[in-house]
Write an enzyme that holds these catalytic residues in place. Structure first.
Site, short mmCIF file in Angstrom:
data_model
loop_
_atom_site.label_atom_id
_atom_site.label_comp_id
_atom_site.label_asym_id
_atom_site.label_seq_id
_atom_site.Cartn_x
_atom_site.Cartn_y
_atom_site.Cartn_z
N TYR A 1 23.56 8.80 49.63
CA TYR A 1 24.95 9.11 49.97
C TYR A 1 25.09 9.17 51.49
O TYR A 1 24.17 9.62 52.19
CB TYR A 1 25.36 10.47 49.39
CG TYR A 1 25.69 10.40 47.92
CD1 TYR A 1 27.00 10.22 47.50
CD2 TYR A 1 24.70 10.49 46.95
CE1 TYR A 1 27.32 10.14 46.16
CE2 TYR A 1 25.01 10.41 45.60
CZ TYR A 1 26.31 10.24 45.21
OH TYR A 1 26.63 10.16 43.88
N ASP B 1 33.73 0.76 29.14
CA ASP B 1 34.81 1.10 30.08
C ASP B 1 36.19 0.98 29.43
O ASP B 1 37.15 1.58 29.91
CB ASP B 1 34.76 0.20 31.31
CG ASP B 1 33.73 0.69 32.34
OD1 ASP B 1 32.89 1.54 31.99
OD2 ASP B 1 33.78 0.22 33.50
C1 LIG Z 1 29.76 0.42 42.43
C2 LIG Z 1 29.48 0.74 40.99
C3 LIG Z 1 28.26 1.30 40.66
C4 LIG Z 1 27.99 1.61 39.32
N1 LIG Z 1 26.79 2.17 39.02
C5 LIG Z 1 26.51 2.46 37.73
C6 LIG Z 1 25.23 2.97 37.38
O1 LIG Z 1 24.35 3.18 38.23
N2 LIG Z 1 24.98 3.23 36.06
C7 LIG Z 1 25.91 2.98 35.10
O2 LIG Z 1 25.62 3.21 33.92
N3 LIG Z 1 27.13 2.49 35.39
C8 LIG Z 1 27.45 2.22 36.68
N4 LIG Z 1 28.65 1.65 36.99
C9 LIG Z 1 29.63 1.43 35.91
C10 LIG Z 1 29.34 0.16 35.11
O3 LIG Z 1 29.29 -0.96 35.97
C11 LIG Z 1 30.40 -0.03 34.04
O4 LIG Z 1 30.55 1.17 33.33
C12 LIG Z 1 30.01 -1.15 33.07
O5 LIG Z 1 30.05 -2.39 33.70
C13 LIG Z 1 30.95 -1.17 31.87
O6 LIG Z 1 30.58 -2.23 31.04
P1 LIG Z 1 31.62 -2.83 30.01
O7 LIG Z 1 30.87 -3.93 29.32
O8 LIG Z 1 32.24 -1.75 29.23
O9 LIG Z 1 32.80 -3.41 30.90
P2 LIG Z 1 32.80 -4.54 32.01
O10 LIG Z 1 31.48 -4.61 32.68
O11 LIG Z 1 34.00 -4.32 32.84
O12 LIG Z 1 32.97 -5.88 31.17
C14 LIG Z 1 34.15 -6.18 30.47
C15 LIG Z 1 34.17 -7.68 30.26
O13 LIG Z 1 35.24 -8.03 29.41
C16 LIG Z 1 35.75 -9.29 29.84
N5 LIG Z 1 37.11 -9.42 29.30
C17 LIG Z 1 38.18 -8.63 29.56
N6 LIG Z 1 39.23 -9.02 28.83
C18 LIG Z 1 38.82 -10.09 28.09
C19 LIG Z 1 39.47 -10.92 27.13
N7 LIG Z 1 40.74 -10.73 26.78
N8 LIG Z 1 38.77 -11.92 26.58
C20 LIG Z 1 37.46 -12.15 26.92
N9 LIG Z 1 36.80 -11.37 27.81
C21 LIG Z 1 37.48 -10.35 28.39
C22 LIG Z 1 35.68 -9.20 31.34
O14 LIG Z 1 35.69 -10.48 31.92
C23 LIG Z 1 34.37 -8.44 31.56
O15 LIG Z 1 33.27 -9.31 31.75
C24 LIG Z 1 28.96 1.35 38.31
C25 LIG Z 1 30.19 0.77 38.66
C26 LIG Z 1 30.44 0.47 39.98
C27 LIG Z 1 31.77 -0.14 40.34
#
Ligand SMILES: Cc1cc2nc3c(=O)[nH]c(=O)nc-3n(C[C@H](O)[C@H](O)[C@H](O)COP(=O)(O)OP(=O)(O)OC[C@H]3O[C@@H](n4cnc5c(N)ncnc54)[C@H](O)[C@@H]3O)c2cc1C
Length: 521
Positions: A218, A308
């Protein structure tokens, strides 16, 4: 005309969508994943993977692959500290070593691995287990009826549309979840905390790191607040900036991304490094919102929100991706059991009943870490008291109809050492030999563990007699007792002492929401 059918359509092929496909595949259920991007994640984002995730990876045979990939980029013991700048004074130590206190509680460890490195590993295994992953395909419409869901898919390459018929849909479509919006499900919580940026860069910081191997550093100084994540060589990484200026209480301070230029980002990066002697090259600037919110519901009919789409947290504590992976772990075996006809549809009601209270708890803990570590001046009165990381990883408690004999005391967590096999908690790790754990028995089917007696088990349940030291104490049973572990590694039922076979069968049927008429005496 319906052109295609799948048991489960997964919208979103990132961390949580791919994990869902992998775990369904591990249960023998094929799925179709659609992802509008051309491939898996291109940015590091998630990096800190907690025990819930690494234990799942171990159960699907990916632990070694992931740990080897992690070691290429990150030092295995890195802690979490705060500094004025990389060249400046150390201000605080939040976590001394990444795996401090874990030994004895788990057969595996927490790891740092970048999301863009992990996702291809998940994808490859998901496909090997029968998932179909289609990129550049967007889900654009959804209709549900009593038997399934019909989803319109738009091929972004050919510009053609077709429909797919699915029994169930997992919306793993990220924090702006179009699926959630389509279903009219709102979000509630602390709202948007900041418009943050992540600066991906190259800079040889090794002279400043000396023998430090921190996972997260940090940065707190009058010009900015945020954190670094550097690779183990100290030559590349990213800097997250959550606020600018000394007075972090204004909205301008947290709207970092507004009007940001590459020059300004480069200057802030140089400030965070803390010396002009280290040349830094900005590779990319990514804008994102730090939020702490939960969806008001995690399900609408045949559609389940995961990741998410269901909850968004600031990155502090590394909860976002891990929480989504817990969603996938909770949901996959339940969908598989219903699809295979081994469970009643009532089992699916337990997804939200189990995951939503824990999502709320976790969102609050991420908020507490953001509020206290990043911008304490903005006020921490609305932050819940800090719960330690190990408790948050392996001390969570679920209450639902898929947990029989829980204490029903409303507890959502307890210290990791005190769970002792309580129904609704993660089944404890007991060493069964060198690098062999009780946890290695779980993952696919229900598992019955006992210390003695016959090896009878209801159909579909795998029975093991465990004679390892500490087993009875860890699982809170006597030599006559037994414990039933669900495929997601959660204790579903236990009898501390002697029990009748019928009692176990009734508990299993109850977990599976099977309406079985009791035999006439
Ligand atoms: C800087 C930063 C650091 C982080 N560090 C951590 C960490 O250390 N540990 C941790 O656990 N988490 C961390 N996170 C959080 C983590 O990145 C997210 O919680 C994670 O990516 C969520 O995954 P997801 O698959 O739910 O959503 P996402 O990764 O957002 O994926 C959703 C996908 O859905 C697709 N999509 C959306 N709508 C449609 C549609 N209609 N049709 C087809 N595809 C679609 C998108 O293109 C996307 O690829 C961090 C986040 C950030 C920003």
């Amino acid at each position: 005309m319906v052109q295609e059918q799948t048991p489960v359509l997964i919208v979103g092929g990132s961390l949580v969508g791919l994990t869902s496909a992998l775990l369904l595949g591990d249960q023998g259920v094929p799925s179709l994943v659609v992802e509008r991007h051309p491939g898996t994640a291109i940015h590091a984002r998630a990096g800190h993977f907690q025990l819930g995730t690494t234990e799942m990876l171990r159960q699907v045979g990916l632990e070694r692959t992931v740990r080897e990939a992690s070691a290429k980029t990150y030092h295995p013991i890195g802690g979490i500290i705060a500094v004025e700048s990389l060249a400046g004074k150390q201000l605080a130590t939040f976590v001394k070593e990444l795996n401090e206190g874990v030994e004895g509680f788990s057969p595996t460890v927490r790891v740092f691995i970048d999301q863009d490195v992990l996702e291809p590993i998940l994808r490859e295994r998901a496909v090997a287990l029968g998932a179909t992953v289609r990129n550049r395909v967007e889900a654009t419409a959804l209709e549900q009826d009593d038997d399934g869901a019909t989803v319109t898919l738009h091929d972004l390459e050919s510009d053609e549309e077709h429909t797919v018929r699915a029994r169930y849909v997992i919306a793993a479509d990220g924090n702006r979840s179009p699926m959630r919006t389509r279903l009219g499900i709102g979000m509630e919580g602390h709202g948007i905390l900041s418009n943050s940026i992540t600066i991906y860069f190259r800079a040889d910081c090794t002279p400043l790191l000396e023998d430090r191997h921190e996972s997260v550093i940090y940065v707190h100084n009058p010009e900015l607040r945020g954190f670094f994540r550097l690779d183990r060589a100290g030559k590349a990484g990213f800097l997250v900036i959550n606020s600018v200026g000394a007075d972090v209480t204004t909205d301008d301070a947290v709207n970092v991304g507004d009007g940001i230029t590459e020059e300004r980002a480069a200057a802030m990066l140089q400030t965070a490094i803390g010396t002009p002697d280290i040349a830094a090259e900005v590779l990319q600037i990514v804008h994102w919102r730090a939020e702490a919110n939960c969806a008001t519901r995690m399900r609408d009919g045949r559609v389940f929100l995961a990741g998410d789409a269901a909850h968004v947290v600031p990155p502090n504590g590394g909860y976002g991706g891990n929480m989504g992976i817990l969603d996938a772990r909770n949901l996959a075996w339940k969908l598989a059991a219903v699809i295979r006809g081994q469970a009643g549809t009532g089992l699916l009601d337990t997804y939200e009943a189990e995951r939503r209270p824990l999502s709320e708890l976790t969102v609050e803990q991420a908020y507490t870490r953001y509020a206290t570590r990043v911008v304490p001046e903005r006020g921490t009165d609305d932050a819940e008291p800090f719960i330690d990381d190990l408790t948050m990883e392996i001390g969570l408690v679920m209450n639902s109809n898929a947990v029989i004999g829980g204490a029903n005391d409303g507890a959502r967590y307890m210290p990791a050492a005190e769970t002792r096999g309580r129904p609704g908690t993660r089944a404890p790790h007991v060493a069964l030999g060198p690098d062999r754990s009780t946890l290695d028995l779980f993952g696919r089917s229900f598992v019955l563990l006992r210390a003695a007696g016959d090896d009878w088990a209801p159909p579909g349940v795998e029975a093991h007699v465990i004679d390892s030291d500490g087993f009875l104490e860890a699982y809170g049973i006597t030599r006559d007792g037994a414990t039933l572990i669900r495929p997601d590694g959660i204790v579903g039922w236990r009898s501390t002492g002697a029990f009748a076979h019928d009692e176990l069968t009734a508990a299993l049927n109850s977990i599976l929401a099977l309406d079985v008429t009791p035999p006439v005496a």
